[in-house]
Design a protein around this motif. Structure first.
Motif, PDB file in Angstrom:
ATOM      1  N   LEU A 109       0.866  -1.164   0.000  1.00  0.00           N
ATOM      2  CA  LEU A 109       0.000   0.000   0.000  1.00  0.00           C
ATOM      3  C   LEU A 109       0.907   1.220   0.000  1.00  0.00           C
ATOM      4  N   TYR A 110       0.763   2.062  -0.997  1.00  0.00           N
ATOM      5  CA  TYR A 110       1.570   3.274  -1.088  1.00  0.00           C
ATOM      6  C   TYR A 110       0.711   4.457  -0.653  1.00  0.00           C
ATOM      7  N   LEU A 111       1.215   5.146   0.353  1.00  0.00           N
ATOM      8  CA  LEU A 111       0.472   6.245   0.968  1.00  0.00           C
ATOM      9  C   LEU A 111       1.207   7.553   0.775  1.00  0.00           C
ATOM     10  N   CYS A 112       0.457   8.585   0.466  1.00  0.00           N
ATOM     11  CA  CYS A 112       1.066   9.898   0.518  1.00  0.00           C
ATOM     12  C   CYS A 112       0.392  10.701   1.616  1.00  0.00           C
ATOM     13  N   ALA A 113       1.130  11.627   2.147  1.00  0.00           N
ATOM     14  CA  ALA A 113       0.626  12.467   3.236  1.00  0.00           C
ATOM     15  C   ALA A 113       1.047  13.900   2.965  1.00  0.00           C
ATOM     16  N   SER A 114       0.188  14.840   3.281  1.00  0.00           N
ATOM     17  CA  SER A 114       0.547  16.230   3.056  1.00  0.00           C
ATOM     18  C   SER A 114       0.508  17.017   4.358  1.00  0.00           C
ATOM     19  N   SER A 115       1.315  18.061   4.381  1.00  0.00           N
ATOM     20  CA  SER A 115       1.279  19.011   5.493  1.00  0.00           C
ATOM     21  C   SER A 115       1.569  20.388   4.932  1.00  0.00           C
ATOM     22  N   SER A 116       1.301  21.390   5.723  1.00  0.00           N
ATOM     23  CA  SER A 116       1.416  22.754   5.236  1.00  0.00           C
ATOM     24  C   SER A 116       2.854  23.102   4.849  1.00  0.00           C
ATOM     25  N   GLN A 117       3.774  22.891   5.795  1.00  0.00           N
ATOM     26  CA  GLN A 117       5.169  23.262   5.562  1.00  0.00           C
ATOM     27  C   GLN A 117       6.118  22.089   5.724  1.00  0.00           C
ATOM     28  N   GLY A 118       5.601  20.937   6.075  1.00  0.00           N
ATOM     29  CA  GLY A 118       6.480  19.815   6.355  1.00  0.00           C
ATOM     30  C   GLY A 118       7.108  19.978   7.721  1.00  0.00           C
ATOM     31  N   GLY A 119       8.299  19.417   7.890  1.00  0.00           N
ATOM     32  CA  GLY A 119       8.948  19.497   9.186  1.00  0.00           C
ATOM     33  C   GLY A 119       8.157  18.750  10.227  1.00  0.00           C
ATOM     34  N   LYS A 120       7.996  19.356  11.393  1.00  0.00           N
ATOM     35  CA  LYS A 120       7.357  18.646  12.495  1.00  0.00           C
ATOM     36  C   LYS A 120       5.837  18.792  12.492  1.00  0.00           C
ATOM     37  N   GLU A 121       5.284  19.357  11.437  1.00  0.00           N
ATOM     38  CA  GLU A 121       3.843  19.532  11.370  1.00  0.00           C
ATOM     39  C   GLU A 121       3.108  18.213  11.170  1.00  0.00           C
ATOM     40  N   THR A 122       1.830  18.250  11.485  1.00  0.00           N
ATOM     41  CA  THR A 122       0.979  17.083  11.318  1.00  0.00           C
ATOM     42  C   THR A 122       0.825  16.744   9.836  1.00  0.00           C
ATOM     43  N   GLN A 123       0.905  15.463   9.542  1.00  0.00           N
ATOM     44  CA  GLN A 123       0.697  14.979   8.179  1.00  0.00           C
ATOM     45  C   GLN A 123      -0.659  14.298   8.091  1.00  0.00           C
ATOM     46  N   TYR A 124      -1.335  14.546   6.991  1.00  0.00           N
ATOM     47  CA  TYR A 124      -2.648  13.962   6.731  1.00  0.00           C
ATOM     48  C   TYR A 124      -2.525  13.022   5.546  1.00  0.00           C
ATOM     49  N   PHE A 125      -3.013  11.814   5.751  1.00  0.00           N
ATOM     50  CA  PHE A 125      -2.812  10.771   4.749  1.00  0.00           C
ATOM     51  C   PHE A 125      -3.955  10.696   3.738  1.00  0.00           C
ATOM     52  N   GLY A 126      -3.591  10.340   2.514  1.00  0.00           N
ATOM     53  CA  GLY A 126      -4.582  10.002   1.497  1.00  0.00           C
ATOM     54  C   GLY A 126      -5.033   8.566   1.660  1.00  0.00           C
ATOM     55  N   PRO A 127      -5.949   8.119   0.780  1.00  0.00           N
ATOM     56  CA  PRO A 127      -6.506   6.768   0.901  1.00  0.00           C
ATOM     57  C   PRO A 127      -5.543   5.670   0.478  1.00  0.00           C
ATOM     58  N   GLY A 128      -4.482   6.029  -0.231  1.00  0.00           N
ATOM     59  CA  GLY A 128      -3.495   5.032  -0.630  1.00  0.00           C
ATOM     60  C   GLY A 128      -3.750   4.426  -1.996  1.00  0.00           C
TER      61      GLY A 128
END
Lengths: 113, 112
Positions: A88-107
């Motif tokens: 399962l390949y997942l991508c996740a996005s965050s506003s600036q990266g770094g230590k910010e929270t990442q939100y995952f897509g469905p994969g």
């Protein structure tokens, strides 16, 4: 806001082929990270892109590559597929990266035969 | 030693009980800590982020961070059968890049 989207959701490929997966981050997010999830290894970091630049890379062979476009959408490519790339390949996005929270897509679920 | 360690479980609790999930990490310089929930066949869903020592509460969930002991936990109060899932602990070591290190996950079963 719409969430992270990934296409395609499912893929079946054969050994030796190549595959390209796409990820559209949450609107306004500039960082996209990619992960591979398998039953044996769990979730493992592949790479992160921020402002079209790869900022970090995990311990995967060079067959795994990615890129990011000016609208923050990202693609990852796997060349010369092996059976062990089934995952399962997942991508996740965050506003600036770094230590910010990442939100995952469905994969994207990839099966290599 | 794995960078992020969790007991794989399964952890079984009765409905209405408190479920306690634990995670330890090896890099003392780690910056941020996350709990994700993953249902079978689905992608991880954020439950909580925590950055500083102490407790952080959100509804039925409380995250606890102890950087001196390199330990982060998640408490789920009034557990419901819908809480049955795998809980993933994730750590961002550097704070400079979006690289999360995940534990193997703890499977929680809440029995009616």
């Amino acid at each position: 806001k719409a969430g992270v989207t990934q296409t395609p959701r499912y893929l079946i490929k054969t050994r030796g082929q190549q595959v390209t997966l796409s990820c559209s981050p949450i609107s306004g997010h500039r960082s996209v990270s990619w992960y591979q999830q398998t039953p044996g290894q769990g979730l493992q970091f592949l790479f992160e892109y921020f402002s079209e630049t790869q900022r970090n890379k995990g311990n995967f062979p060079g067959r795994f590559s990615g890129r990011q476009f000016s609208n923050s959408r990202s693609e990852m490519n796997v060349s010369t597929l092996e059976l062990g790339d089934s995952a399962l390949y997942l991508c996740a996005s965050s506003s600036q990266g770094g230590k910010e929270t990442q939100y995952f897509g469905p994969g994207t679920r990839l099966l290599v035969l | 030693q794995k960078e992020v360690e969790q007991n794989s479980g399964p952890l079984s609790v009765p409905e209405g009980a408190i479920a306690s999930l634990n995670c330890t990490y090896s890099d003392r310089g780690s910056q941020s800590f996350f709990w994700y929930r993953q249902y079978s066949g689905k992608s991880p869903e954020l439950i909580m982020s925590i950055y500083s020592n102490g407790d952080k509460e959100d509804g039925r969930f409380t995250a606890q961070l102890n950087k001196a002991s390199q330990y982060v936990s998640l408490l789920i109060r009034d557990s419901q059968p819908s809480d049955s899932a795998t809980y993933l602990c994730a750590v961002n070591r550097s704070g400079n890049t979006g690289k999360l290190i995940f534990g193997q996950g703890t499977t929680l079963q809440v029995k009616p």
